[in-house]
Design a protein around this motif. Structure first.
Motif, PDB file in Angstrom:
ATOM      1  N   TYR A   1       0.006   0.022  -9.390  1.00  0.00           N
ATOM      2  CA  TYR A   1      -0.728  -0.580  -8.279  1.00  0.00           C
ATOM      3  C   TYR A   1      -0.097  -1.933  -7.956  1.00  0.00           C
ATOM      4  O   TYR A   1      -0.168  -2.875  -8.738  1.00  0.00           O
ATOM      5  CB  TYR A   1      -2.203  -0.739  -8.654  1.00  0.00           C
ATOM      6  CG  TYR A   1      -3.081  -1.290  -7.565  1.00  0.00           C
ATOM      7  CD1 TYR A   1      -2.701  -1.283  -6.236  1.00  0.00           C
ATOM      8  CD2 TYR A   1      -4.325  -1.841  -7.873  1.00  0.00           C
ATOM      9  CE1 TYR A   1      -3.510  -1.791  -5.240  1.00  0.00           C
ATOM     10  CE2 TYR A   1      -5.157  -2.356  -6.886  1.00  0.00           C
ATOM     11  CZ  TYR A   1      -4.730  -2.329  -5.574  1.00  0.00           C
ATOM     12  OH  TYR A   1      -5.535  -2.845  -4.584  1.00  0.00           O
TER      13      TYR A   1
ATOM     14  N   THR B   1       0.375  -5.303  -5.491  1.00  0.00           N
ATOM     15  CA  THR B   1      -0.264  -6.178  -4.512  1.00  0.00           C
ATOM     16  C   THR B   1       0.588  -7.424  -4.329  1.00  0.00           C
ATOM     17  O   THR B   1       1.526  -7.670  -5.104  1.00  0.00           O
ATOM     18  CB  THR B   1      -1.680  -6.588  -4.963  1.00  0.00           C
ATOM     19  OG1 THR B   1      -1.589  -7.295  -6.207  1.00  0.00           O
ATOM     20  CG2 THR B   1      -2.573  -5.370  -5.138  1.00  0.00           C
TER      21      THR B   1
ATOM     22  N   TRP C   1      -6.024   5.382  -5.806  1.00  0.00           N
ATOM     23  CA  TRP C   1      -4.720   5.740  -6.382  1.00  0.00           C
ATOM     24  C   TRP C   1      -4.878   6.820  -7.444  1.00  0.00           C
ATOM     25  O   TRP C   1      -3.964   7.640  -7.630  1.00  0.00           O
ATOM     26  CB  TRP C   1      -4.059   4.499  -6.960  1.00  0.00           C
ATOM     27  CG  TRP C   1      -3.948   3.364  -6.005  1.00  0.00           C
ATOM     28  CD1 TRP C   1      -4.296   2.060  -6.229  1.00  0.00           C
ATOM     29  CD2 TRP C   1      -3.462   3.398  -4.651  1.00  0.00           C
ATOM     30  NE1 TRP C   1      -4.069   1.299  -5.119  1.00  0.00           N
ATOM     31  CE2 TRP C   1      -3.548   2.093  -4.134  1.00  0.00           C
ATOM     32  CE3 TRP C   1      -2.975   4.414  -3.837  1.00  0.00           C
ATOM     33  CZ2 TRP C   1      -3.165   1.774  -2.849  1.00  0.00           C
ATOM     34  CZ3 TRP C   1      -2.587   4.100  -2.540  1.00  0.00           C
ATOM     35  CH2 TRP C   1      -2.683   2.813  -2.048  1.00  0.00           C
TER      36      TRP C   1
ATOM     37  N   ALA D   1       0.828  -1.203   0.000  1.00  0.00           N
ATOM     38  CA  ALA D   1       0.000   0.000   0.000  1.00  0.00           C
ATOM     39  C   ALA D   1       0.862   1.253   0.000  1.00  0.00           C
ATOM     40  O   ALA D   1       0.586   2.231  -0.711  1.00  0.00           O
ATOM     41  CB  ALA D   1      -0.933  -0.008   1.207  1.00  0.00           C
TER      42      ALA D   1
ATOM     43  N   SER E   1       2.399   1.606  -3.455  1.00  0.00           N
ATOM     44  CA  SER E   1       1.398   2.040  -4.440  1.00  0.00           C
ATOM     45  C   SER E   1       1.105   3.525  -4.296  1.00  0.00           C
ATOM     46  O   SER E   1       0.923   4.228  -5.303  1.00  0.00           O
ATOM     47  CB  SER E   1       0.112   1.220  -4.261  1.00  0.00           C
ATOM     48  OG  SER E   1       0.349  -0.153  -4.501  1.00  0.00           O
TER      49      SER E   1
ATOM     50  N   GLY F   1      -1.183   6.236   1.022  1.00  0.00           N
ATOM     51  CA  GLY F   1      -1.244   4.790   0.797  1.00  0.00           C
ATOM     52  C   GLY F   1      -1.438   4.015   2.092  1.00  0.00           C
ATOM     53  O   GLY F   1      -2.247   3.079   2.150  1.00  0.00           O
TER      54      GLY F   1
ATOM     55  N   GLY G   1      -7.641  -2.012   3.581  1.00  0.00           N
ATOM     56  CA  GLY G   1      -6.871  -3.252   3.477  1.00  0.00           C
ATOM     57  C   GLY G   1      -6.758  -4.041   4.747  1.00  0.00           C
ATOM     58  O   GLY G   1      -6.484  -5.248   4.705  1.00  0.00           O
TER      59      GLY G   1
ATOM     60  N   TRP H   1      -4.978   4.451   3.211  1.00  0.00           N
ATOM     61  CA  TRP H   1      -5.883   3.574   2.474  1.00  0.00           C
ATOM     62  C   TRP H   1      -5.861   2.169   3.030  1.00  0.00           C
ATOM     63  O   TRP H   1      -6.904   1.519   3.169  1.00  0.00           O
ATOM     64  CB  TRP H   1      -5.497   3.565   0.996  1.00  0.00           C
ATOM     65  CG  TRP H   1      -6.255   2.557   0.182  1.00  0.00           C
ATOM     66  CD1 TRP H   1      -7.470   2.697  -0.381  1.00  0.00           C
ATOM     67  CD2 TRP H   1      -5.810   1.232  -0.147  1.00  0.00           C
ATOM     68  NE1 TRP H   1      -7.838   1.556  -1.045  1.00  0.00           N
ATOM     69  CE2 TRP H   1      -6.837   0.625  -0.911  1.00  0.00           C
ATOM     70  CE3 TRP H   1      -4.662   0.496   0.142  1.00  0.00           C
ATOM     71  CZ2 TRP H   1      -6.714  -0.668  -1.401  1.00  0.00           C
ATOM     72  CZ3 TRP H   1      -4.563  -0.795  -0.344  1.00  0.00           C
ATOM     73  CH2 TRP H   1      -5.574  -1.361  -1.104  1.00  0.00           C
ATOM     74  N   TYR H   2      -4.664   1.697   3.370  1.00  0.00           N
ATOM     75  CA  TYR H   2      -4.565   0.348   3.937  1.00  0.00           C
ATOM     76  C   TYR H   2      -5.296   0.274   5.286  1.00  0.00           C
ATOM     77  O   TYR H   2      -5.974  -0.720   5.578  1.00  0.00           O
ATOM     78  CB  TYR H   2      -3.100  -0.038   4.114  1.00  0.00           C
ATOM     79  CG  TYR H   2      -2.923  -1.355   4.828  1.00  0.00           C
ATOM     80  CD1 TYR H   2      -3.090  -2.556   4.144  1.00  0.00           C
ATOM     81  CD2 TYR H   2      -2.585  -1.393   6.178  1.00  0.00           C
ATOM     82  CE1 TYR H   2      -2.949  -3.773   4.798  1.00  0.00           C
ATOM     83  CE2 TYR H   2      -2.427  -2.603   6.837  1.00  0.00           C
ATOM     84  CZ  TYR H   2      -2.606  -3.790   6.138  1.00  0.00           C
ATOM     85  OH  TYR H   2      -2.465  -4.984   6.802  1.00  0.00           O
TER      86      TYR H   2
END
Length: 398
Positions: free
Chosen positions: A343, A345, A360, A10, A13, A389, A397, A392-393
């Protein structure tokens, strides 16, 4: 390739998305400087679109050469032909318009014909008055104003004296002779041909030699500097499998956060290229550094002696203008290619499109806006992208 914790993907990204925003801003700014007229605007679009359609080691240099040839053909030959055609067309249109206006005037005069005995006396309008009489013809041309005369001439004399007193830098003292300059340039291109021929003819080559030739080629053909180097370096180290897309993007984010030219990115890539071999990584870093900087330094020294003469040639300036415009178009290609692999993962560590996660896209847009409109330093923008990032996680996530 090892699997990293999800929070690290994350973070990376977010850094990649912010890097895309910075490179996109650089592409726009370079385009504004490169576009001088319609032909350069077309070449920027041409470089961007053609770079998206195909990718090969020789392809980008060919696009830049086509751009230079296009401006030379347009400026030296085609513009005059088009100008003559447009001038002839404009003359024909004026003639048709004058004929039409004459016909309309004749019809109007016939319809409004007045007998001679009933003609009206035309008088001069009251608003039109005679100009006041002047003493001589000089007064009609030069109006008398305060401060004009001896003071103006004194000011001109002072300006001339200041110009004479200002020291002029002697730039010719630092130039090499033309013979030495030409010898340096010819010697460089001979070495370039030898290096490329060996690469194309010998099947079994050392990885260090391939690294040197790729960086040597990139340093030779890159025109304009800045983000123009990004699409070329990606083709020269990622496509052969020397550097993974994930590590390339990570290094690109770091180089955007640090001061200095983007050519320094080659040091990072050279070290990673030899990381899986027995050769020390510092050797790869130094080899890539020398290979990418050497062509520009040698050509600059060689061209220093002949530039005073060459820059007066119109076709040379046209050639450089076209090459620069096409190279700037390739920066937009870099934006797209970085977008498609930004991106990261655990399942797709080689990268996928940023558009698959709207957050993103938001990070890239925010980075573009804060650097373009609020003048955030790139380093701070990259750090903010990493923070976004991680945020966001934490929201999605975890």
């Amino acid at each position: 390739m090892g699997i990293l914790p999800p929070i690290v993907y994350a973070l990376l990204s977010g850094m990649n998305a912010s890097t895309v925003g910075i490179v996109a801003l650089a592409a726009v700014q370079l385009a504004e400087k490169a576009i001088k007229d319609r032909i350069t605007r077309i070449l920027v679009i041409f470089g961007a679109c053609a770079g998206l359609c195909y990718n090969a080691l020789w392809y980008f240099p060919a696009l830049m050469a086509i751009g230079g040839a296009a401006t030379v053909i347009w400026d030296v030959w085609l513009r005059q032909r088009v100008g003559k055609i447009r001038a002839r067309y404009a003359v024909r249109r004026r003639r048709r318009r004058s004929r039409t206006e004459d016909g309309i005037a004749e019809e109007t005069a016939a319809a409004q014909h007045v007998p001679p005995g009933d003609q009206l006396q035309l008088e001069r309008p009251a608003a039109v008055k005679r100009r006041p009489q002047v003493e001589n013809s000089t007064d009609r041309i030069l109006p008398v104003e305060e401060g004009v005369g001896p003071s103006r001439s004194a000011e001109c004399r002072n300006t001339e004296e200041m110009a004479k007193a200002t020291p002029v830098t002697d730039i010719r003292t630092y130039n090499l002779s033309i013979k030495i300059g030409i010898s340096v340039i010819v010697g460089f291109f001979l070495s370039f041909i030898v290096v490329m021929v060996i690469r194309g003819t010998i099947a079994t080559r050392a990885l260090t030699y391939d690294l040197f030739t790729n960086m040597y080629l990139a340093g030779t053909i890159i025109f304009g500097g800045g983000p123009v180097v990004i699409p070329l370096l990606r083709s020269y180290v990622v496509d052969p499998g020397w550097v993974s897309p994930r590590n390339f993007l990570l290094g690109l984010a770091m180089i955007q956060a640090f001061p200095g030219p983007n050519f320094n990115f080659s040091v990072y890539l050279g070290a990673l290229t030899l990381a899986s071999t027995r050769v020390p990584t510092i050797s790869g870093a130094l080899l890539a550094f020398v290979a990418i900087f050497l062509p520009g330094l040698v050509l600059a020294v060689g061209a220093q002696s002949i530039w005073q003469v060459v820059r007066t040639k119109a076709w040379v300036l046209s050639l450089l203008r076209g090459v620069h415009a096409a190279a700037v178009g390739l920066v937009f290609t870099a934006v797209y290619r970085l977008w498609e692999i930004g991106y990261l993962t655990a399942e797709r560590s080689d990268g996928k499109s940023l558009a698959e996660e709207p957050w993103w896209v938001v990070v890239a847009a925010i980075t573009y806006a804060e650097t373009a409109w609020f003048h955030f330093p790139p380093a701070l923008a990259i750090i903010l992208g990493a923070v976004l990032g991680i945020g966001w996680y934490g929201a999605v996530g975890s």
